[in-house]
Design an enzyme around this catalytic site. Sequence first.
Site, PDB file in Angstrom:
ATOM      1  N   ASP A   1     -10.598   2.083  -3.610  1.00 52.59           N
ATOM      2  CA  ASP A   1     -11.176   1.820  -2.293  1.00 52.59           C
ATOM      3  C   ASP A   1     -12.693   1.792  -2.368  1.00 52.59           C
ATOM      4  O   ASP A   1     -13.351   1.397  -1.407  1.00 52.59           O
ATOM      5  CB  ASP A   1     -10.740   2.907  -1.296  1.00 52.59           C
ATOM      6  CG  ASP A   1      -9.407   2.567  -0.646  1.00 52.59           C
ATOM      7  OD1 ASP A   1      -8.954   1.422  -0.797  1.00 52.59           O
ATOM      8  OD2 ASP A   1      -8.834   3.446   0.013  1.00 52.59           O
TER       9      ASP A   1
ATOM     10  N   ASP B   1       0.833  -1.205   0.000  1.00 52.63           N
ATOM     11  CA  ASP B   1       0.000   0.000   0.000  1.00 52.63           C
ATOM     12  C   ASP B   1       0.871   1.260   0.000  1.00 52.63           C
ATOM     13  O   ASP B   1       2.091   1.220   0.249  1.00 52.63           O
ATOM     14  CB  ASP B   1      -0.892  -0.045   1.248  1.00 52.63           C
ATOM     15  CG  ASP B   1      -2.188   0.720   1.087  1.00 52.63           C
ATOM     16  OD1 ASP B   1      -2.309   1.497   0.130  1.00 52.63           O
ATOM     17  OD2 ASP B   1      -3.074   0.539   1.940  1.00 52.63           O
TER      18      ASP B   1
HETATM   19  C1  DGJ Z   1      -5.819   1.904   1.781  1.00 55.40           C
HETATM   20  C2  DGJ Z   1      -6.170   0.703   0.962  1.00 55.40           C
HETATM   21  O1  DGJ Z   1      -6.642   1.100  -0.287  1.00 55.40           O
HETATM   22  C3  DGJ Z   1      -7.184  -0.130   1.713  1.00 55.40           C
HETATM   23  O2  DGJ Z   1      -7.601  -1.207   0.927  1.00 55.40           O
HETATM   24  C4  DGJ Z   1      -6.581  -0.594   2.999  1.00 55.40           C
HETATM   25  O3  DGJ Z   1      -5.526  -1.471   2.750  1.00 55.40           O
HETATM   26  C5  DGJ Z   1      -6.105   0.598   3.822  1.00 55.40           C
HETATM   27  N1  DGJ Z   1      -5.274   1.489   3.058  1.00 55.40           N
HETATM   28  C6  DGJ Z   1      -5.362   0.143   5.030  1.00 55.40           C
HETATM   29  O4  DGJ Z   1      -4.808   1.182   5.717  1.00 55.40           O
END
Ligand code: DGJ
Length: 766
Positions: free
Chosen positions: A557, A487
Amino acid sequence: MKQKGLKMPIIFNAAFRQFHLLNNKISYIMHIMENGQLEHLYFGKCVCPEADFSYLAERGHRDMQACPLPDQPYFSPEHIRQEYPCFGYGDMRMPAFEIERENGSRVVDFKYVGHRIYHGKKPLDPLPGVYCEPGDDVETLEITLTDEQIHTDIILYYTIFESAAALIRHAEFSCHGEERISVETAMSFGLDLPDMDYEMIDLAGSWSRERHIRRHSLDYGIQSVYSLRGSCSSHQFNPFIALARRDTGENSGEVIGMSLLYSGDFLAQAEVDNFGVTRVTMGIHPQEFSWTLYSGEKFVTPEAVIVYSDKGIGEMSSTYHWLYRNRLARGMWRDRERPILINNWEATYFSFNEESLLKIARKAADIGIELFVLDDGWFGHRNDSKSSLGDWYVNKEKLQGGLKGFAEKINSLGMGFGIWIEPEMVSEDSDLYRKHPDWVLGDKRRILSKARNQYVLDFSRPEVVDEVYRQLADTFRGLPITYIKWDHNRSMSEVFSAGGNREYQGTVRHRFILGMYSLYAKMTAAFPDILFESCASGGARFDPGMLYYAPQAWCSDNTDAIERIRIQYGTSLVYPLSSIGSHVSAVPNEQIKRITPLRTRAAVAYFGTFGYEQDLTKASEEELAEMKLQISFMKKYRNLIQKGTFCRLISPFEKDGNIAAWEVISEDGKEVLAAYFRILQKPEAPYTRLRLAGLEEKETYLCQEVNNCCEADAEAEKIYRSGSELMNIGLIMSDESSGCKGVAAQVQGDFLARMFLLKKQSPDAE
Ligand code: DGJ
């Protein structure tokens, strides 16, 4: 149109000093001008190689010309279609490169001194690049241009695959003299096209609304997309643009796609001059960039892939999909079916312990899920976003048996174990920050902005990358980990590196990206069996640079099915389905609170890597049973979906956006899986049809609806239709809202998904 007797797809016509790069789909033609510089002559559908193309070098009288050749009054750089345009030499348009000398002069004169044509393609180390495999018919052209006064070379690279309508380009600057030079702009390519009769297509959006398709006519002046976020290519724009003729659609018409293999600051711009000439340049954004070269040093730009199609945007996408799936993505997972996963993020966020995770995992194993992914919050003492980034060791209060103990419990349920990391970041409340406060990127004499409570690590410094690698490798070595989600959750601000002098500062943003790529290279080398999925607050790094290291990327997301139709539809313009991370989440949806049927959520998520992201202990028995069928369905069809040819059928970005549809044709062409989505049911709705694409006109196809979008083998009405009927007339989609009585309730209402399976088969075959 393969030319008779043609062996080389790159021809140098010495008599006229012309280069012609061609295969049976495209031609790219340029020549060396009287002044030794290069002029671009043609890019488009392939043309015969025998002719002399000098007639394409149009010259004439224009007002206020600046002519560097005294005896040639019509030789005006501003009015010439340049191959790799410079600034300061009579061309007043935006340049592809700028070099500043020690005395401040930016006047340069790079002349052709030689070229090489060879089979294959060199790796672009330390940057990601398209590669070729033994047996691929691939040729590369390197043209060397030299400015003798500053003892500097520019090598322009062009690679062409025999079988793909694509040209791969980049440039390399090297300094050989006593005088240091400073490269202030270094775009990966320039492309001057003779007219402006195009519409520019780009992929724009924001967090949770990534890669929506925009299309607008080119106008005089500059139109551009960019990222200046430093560490990511951004949610806002993707490093891709296309120029399409006005009448170009999915299946017909000309389009030129341009895609940059880079994950940081980029600029993609089209400038139309007052004569309607369109100049495209694409590369690292020159803002904040300045790279000094001393004798013996070189600078390499990222690579760009330019694709041409005269059969519409669909064929452009197919070319990108093929190249990016097969000659950009690498490693063991490149050709493998992607495991169906469950991710705990939307189920638990940071509040979990071993038992709560295992409860979800047991349910997941029961319905056939193959991989359990432990997201953020497993390390340091991280219980919210305020701490522990940088401390990559397990939190034993949450996982008493450590990662190993937990992973083994997951394995004993018959699932693989995957884990989340965010290696480029650090929390103020972390051991790493306490030990190395100067490793944060930023000018500490000023206020450093936090974003999501975190700082960016200075990955321009190899010692920082090495320490993060050491921690990750120490923690993961010997563990049964089969997947890593990598991430990245903030952009850069107040950029300054404590590790370098004044000159160094102009290189920091690019060096950061090189540092991040180097960590990926170390991790993928140390853990070659692990499937990496990149992620950046959803889809802020969905770019080809990342696909070189991680064959799949978390797309957004936003897991709402209806938003995802648009996001995945836009993403598919460039990126293959095998790279599109897509999950079925709970309702009401976490991001926008919409309630959609489970079948619709699955029908959208199938067209990607597929998984679930919800607390399965809260799902009803009925829902779990439906998910079990969805998982069996995906296991049966994921090979078709992830390796087949994807065709967009109805765009959610056109008309009122209420309907969208797409299909995938299996590699052998024998099966087709189509999905149709209607967002809202309308009263007294129009009649609708779903016209398919890419079928064989004269073949007969057996078409059956996939019951509840998950039971392909259920008894369903059998319809036999020819390919030509299916493509020209289509399947009737009208329901009671358009007056058609007797339509099953399951194919009515808002947020509707329907799926169809087609098999090349005549009724006699039964
Ligand atoms: C952002 C990501 O896009 C999410 O899927 C998740 O992993 C969160 N960060 C976790 O902090």
